[in-house]
Write an enzyme that holds these catalytic residues in place. Structure first.
Site, PDB file in Angstrom:
ATOM      1  CG  HIS A 165     -32.109  19.081 -22.874  1.00  0.00           C
ATOM      2  ND1 HIS A 165     -32.523  18.848 -24.168  1.00  0.00           N
ATOM      3  CD2 HIS A 165     -32.405  20.377 -22.613  1.00  0.00           C
ATOM      4  CE1 HIS A 165     -33.033  19.964 -24.673  1.00  0.00           C
ATOM      5  NE2 HIS A 165     -32.974  20.910 -23.763  1.00  0.00           N
ATOM      6  CG  HIS A 207     -39.608  20.774 -26.806  1.00  0.00           C
ATOM      7  ND1 HIS A 207     -38.755  20.539 -27.850  1.00  0.00           N
ATOM      8  CD2 HIS A 207     -39.076  21.821 -26.125  1.00  0.00           C
ATOM      9  CE1 HIS A 207     -37.754  21.408 -27.806  1.00  0.00           C
ATOM     10  NE2 HIS A 207     -37.938  22.193 -26.768  1.00  0.00           N
TER      11      HIS A 207
END
Length: 596
Positions: free
Chosen positions: A121, A167
């Site tokens: 992830h 991110h």
């Protein structure tokens, strides 16, 4: 043996002798049972391997390899093994708890949906989810540890002319997409030849999707898997995809909605969010993710005309991007029932957060199992795990979820369990799901994870002794004033009915402790169970200190007395630290078909 001194004050030192630990009583008994006149011959050793260690295929060559591994020791004699040599063999590298030469032994010709995949992830993050750097190093490290699913979040750079990985909605520093792609190409098959799946979380405008299509195609070339049709009626097998790169993301759509303003005013337009995982916070620099169009009425009209021409080019570009996508992802409109609907003519990937899964299994457990028999289900950490911690993977695995996505840059019990699961099947990153998760009964029923199951196996574990800490740690690492007081926690993690932990007693002031404690673990779902072993150093304050761990898949655990190497918190194996343990299985007369 040698002595160790511990300084208590300026004028006083405590002196401890390092005691040599001899073979446990069970080892002495077995040696006497399988040897004659104090010597174990080659044929007697082979019989021990077959009869007690349950290595049914053991040959004289296997026994000879053990003899050869002990020749450098002064205790070895040509006629056979004496007790001390036999003991050193049991603690040696050839006597592992898992198969000694890791090989892929599961059937790899079934569709991808029939396997658990070692899944990362936010694979580019070096630390926490909010402020750490993005880099190719975590990607390289993951691939070299057999992670087979890499996630990249794609965003436009500040100039809107290139693609970076970061991110979104955080202060993480970006890394160029092309660097990530090259790192994947160079390391994808370093440790496993089975396919690597790249999941894109796509936040791009259409012209940048065109750029990604060109980047991916030029970087991977023939390594890239391109399906013959846009939608797959069934996923291909890992065997058929060896040394292939597979792209998975949502199919592209009109990300940038530029509207002409008939009143002569041009406003600010924002990209539509294509992400399956919503950003945790608002983007601090919102200019990164929106395009501003300013101008007079005439400028607006001119831009509108230019848009028409650009749109023609983009229409030609998007199909190139679409053709990259081998595994289509996304949620159908509607609620959970729609998300879990099954199309008999095409397969897809669905992503749920750990919280969404926990809620879904309460009411739709069997529907999730049925969905994962043909389709892929990816689970990802909830947004509040900003420290890159992880969650219980068994909720997903018990319901057939193939991609239980973990933050690989951290450490902790869940990640250690994940590493243990994927030590199975030669550590290739693919583990075949148990048959009960794939079967359909006569009345179209599937496995119900919430149903009670009978005990079908009992695992008996004996913890004999441990060694190696004095070689791998400073003598004051655990205690400034004395040798450590080690104890062992042994437990099963898996189905709720199987999960339990037991402890040995602490052994005081000993670098090579002997416990000789035995525990029994009844197992209802041994196919998904993991044996977790952790050594800790006891402290009278009640706060014990970590001293090593390992997690082993029960399905591949070898019977008999075995050497069990321990790892640090990150899963890296210590050079010398290991335990001597014994594993024995007792089958019950009950079936594991779960009454389908």
């Amino acid at each position: 043996m040698s002595k160790q001194s511990f300084k208590v004050c300026f004028c006083f030192r405590r002196i401890f002798k390092l005691q040599a630990t001899g073979p446990p009583e069970d080892v002495q008994y077995l040696f006497n049972r399988y040897s004659q006149n104090g010597t174990m011959t080659l044929d007697q050793l082979r019989y021990f391997l077959i009869d007690f260690q349950e290595e049914k295929q053991a040959t004289r060559e296997d026994a000879q390899a053990i003899f050869n591994s002990l020749k450098h020791l002064n205790i070895f004699q040509r006629k056979g093994l004496h007790l001390e040599a036999f003991f050193r063999y049991l603690l040696g590298d050839l006597n592992t708890s898992l198969p000694p030469s890791p090989t892929v032994h599961h059937d790899m010709t079934a569709p991808l949906s029939h396997y658990f995949l070692f899944t990362g992830h936010n694979s580019y993050l070096t630390g926490n989810q909010l402020s750490s750097n993005c880099s190719v190093e975590p990607i390289i490290n993951a691939l070299r540890r057999n992670v087979r699913v890499i996630e990249l979040d794609l965003w436009a750079n500040d100039k809107k002319d290139n693609v970076e990985v970061r991110h979104g909605g955080t202060a993480t520093s970006p890394v160029e997409l092309i660097k990530c792609l090259r790192a994947i190409k160079e390391n994808a098959f370093y440790a496993s030849e089975y396919p690597v799946i790249i999941t894109f979380e796509d936040h791009l405008t259409r012209n940048l999707q065109e750029k990604v299509a060109k980047m991916v195609t030029e970087t991977f070339g023939d390594m890239l898997f391109r399906p013959e049709s846009e939608y797959l009626p069934e996923f291909p097998s890992p065997e058929s995809l060896k040394k292939k790169i597979v792209i998975s993301t949502k199919p592209p759509k009109e990300y940038l909605d530029i509207e002409s303003n008939t009143k002569g005013r041009a406003g600010t337009k924002k990209m539509k969010d294509s992400a399956e995982e919503q950003p945790r916070t608002k983007e601090k620099h919102s200019s990164r993710d929106k395009i501003e169009i300013e101008g007079t009425v005439n400028e607006a009209k001119l831009e509108e005309e230019e848009e028409l021409h650009q749109d023609e080019d983009l229409q030609n570009a998007v199909p190139d991007y679409r053709r990259l996508i081998a595994i289509h992802a996304g949620k159908l409109k509607g609620g959970l029932e729609s998300w879990l609907s099954i199309d008999p003519y095409r397969v897809r990937r669905l992503s749920l957060s750990e919280q969404e899964l926990e809620n879904a299994v309460k009411t739709h457990g069997t529907e999730i199992v049925r969905f994962t028999q043909r389709n892929l289900l990816r689970i990802y950490p909830k947004g509040t795990r900003i420290d890159s911690s992880n969650y219980n993977p068994f909720v997903g695995w018990m319901h057939g979820a193939q991609m239980v996505a973990f933050n690989m840059q951290g450490h902790g019990k869940p990640l250690q369990i994940m590493q243990g699961m994927f030590r199975a099947n030669g550590g290739c990153g693919y583990v075949k799901k148990p048959d009960f998760l794939l079967e359909v009964g006569a009345n179209n029923e599937v496995f119900d994870p919430s149903a009670p199951f009978p005990v079908i196996k009992v695992l008996k574990v004996t913890v004999y002794m441990g060694e190696g800490w004095h070689l791998d740690f400073r003598h004051t690492h655990f205690d400034l004033y004395s040798p450590p007081d080690f104890f062992v926690k042994v437990g099963i993690v898996g189905a709720p009915a199987d999960t339990r932990t037991k402890e040995t007693k602490p052994i005081e002031d000993d670098w090579t402790p002997s416990w000789n404690d035995t525990f029994e673990f009844p197992l209802t779902v041994p196919e998904l169970a993991i044996l977790r072993v952790e050594v800790r150093e006891y402290d009278t304050s009640g706060k014990s200190e970590f001293a090593g761990q390992t997690c082993l898949p029960i399905a591949e655990l070898r019977s008999g007395i075995r050497a069990v190497p321990l790892h640090n918190r990150k899963g890296e194996k210590y050079k010398s630290v290991k335990l001597l343990m014994c594993f024995k299985f007792e089958d019950t007369n009950l079936s594991n078909e779960f009454s389908l």
